[in-house]
Design an enzyme around this catalytic site. Structure first.
Site, PDB file in Angstrom:
ATOM      1  CE  LYS A  11     -76.588 -16.040 -23.278  1.00 33.54           C
ATOM      2  NZ  LYS A  11     -75.913 -17.254 -23.690  1.00 33.54           N
ATOM      3  CD  GLU A 166     -81.525 -20.202 -26.487  1.00 36.70           C
ATOM      4  OE1 GLU A 166     -81.194 -19.189 -27.099  1.00 36.70           O
ATOM      5  OE2 GLU A 166     -81.342 -20.338 -25.273  1.00 36.70           O
ATOM      6  N   GLY A 172     -73.306 -19.601 -27.614  1.00 35.49           N
ATOM      7  CA  GLY A 172     -72.061 -18.905 -27.287  1.00 35.49           C
ATOM      8  C   GLY A 172     -70.828 -19.554 -27.887  1.00 35.49           C
ATOM      9  CB  SER A 211     -73.871 -19.224 -32.530  1.00 34.46           C
ATOM     10  OG  SER A 211     -73.077 -19.610 -31.420  1.00 34.46           O
TER      11      SER A 211
END
Ligand code: PGA
Length: 247
Positions: A11, A166, A172, A211
């Protein structure tokens, strides 16, 4: 099915100095392995230094986190697929949930980016996944299949395509999908791929992301139909990333 894929999505982290330090530390810890594919997706500004740092490690792939729908021109601030390819990228993330939900990218733009990647011989890694509200409303399958079909995969593209499932609620947040949840959606995606493109759909790797960390990587990889992992936060630090890539 080919061997598992481990992809690091940094990211907006690790500028050139930090990226070079990361790669040096990672290469010291991670010897080349034939039984897995490792891909790093640094920010665009760090791609050159990561590519250079990986010059003796052809076993590790380089990817770009985002590309323009266009190949060149007056698009201030954008990076194109041909430029990413020239900078050493072989993969492009497309349709990541942050692109969809933070930057408002539509299915249509996502499809154009998939096409732009394929035009420049980049393997698109098309990300799909439902919001928490969509999961709770029981529409996970509908959403994921819509995003998948919107990618407009064709028979020709498929040899260079990867999918990442995802769930947005897992990204996150520290809240990982269970291996059973992941397996169920991966089976749906696999069936849809085969319906869309025939037997070649059996060979498209489907990664799980959301995660993932050193503690849960193995159990997620063991889930039926999970062919790899796309990792954000836990890919930022070389020791942890090495552990994940060794799972
Ligand atoms: P996370 O991000 O591992 O930090 O949840 C995954 C991703 O967004 O690709």
């Amino acid at each position: 099915m080919q061997h598992p894929v481990f992809a690091a999505n940094w990211k907006m982290n690790h500028g050139p100095t930090a990226a070079r330090a990361f790669v040096t530390a990672f290469l010291e810890r991670f010897a080349p392995r034939q039984d897995r594919t490792v891909i790093l997706f640094p920010p665009a500004l760090s791609m050159a230094v990561v590519g250079w740092s990986l010059r003796d490690r052809q076993d590790i792939g380089l990817g770009v986190q985002n590309i323009s729908t266009e190949d060149k021109g007056a698009f201030t601030g954008e990076n194109s697929a041909p430029m990413a390819r020239d900078a050493g990228a072989r993969y492009a993330l497309v349709g990541h949930s942050e692109r969809r939900h933070v930057f408002g990218e539509s299915d249509e733009e996502t499809a154009k980016k998939c096409a732009a990647a394929v035009r420049s011989q980049l393997t698109p890694m098309l990300c799909v996944g439902e919001l928490l509200a969509e999961r709770e409303a029981g529409t996970t399958e509908t959403v994921v299949l819509r995003q998948l079909r919107a990618g407009q995969l064709s028979h020709d593209d498929v040899s260079t395509m990867a999918i990442a499932y995802e769930p947005v609620w897992a990204i996150g947040t520290g809240r990982t999908a269970t291996p059973q949840d992941a397996a169920a959606v991966h089976a749906t995606i696999r069936a849809a791929l085969v319906a869309l493109i025939g037997d070649r759909g059996k060979d498209v790797p489907i990664l799980y992301g959301g995660s993932v960390n050193a503690g849960n990587a193995r159990s997620l990889l063991d889930a039926p139909g999970v062919n790899g992992l796309l990792v954000g936060g836990a890919s930022l630090e070389p020791e942890g990333w090495t552990t994940i890539c060794s799972a």
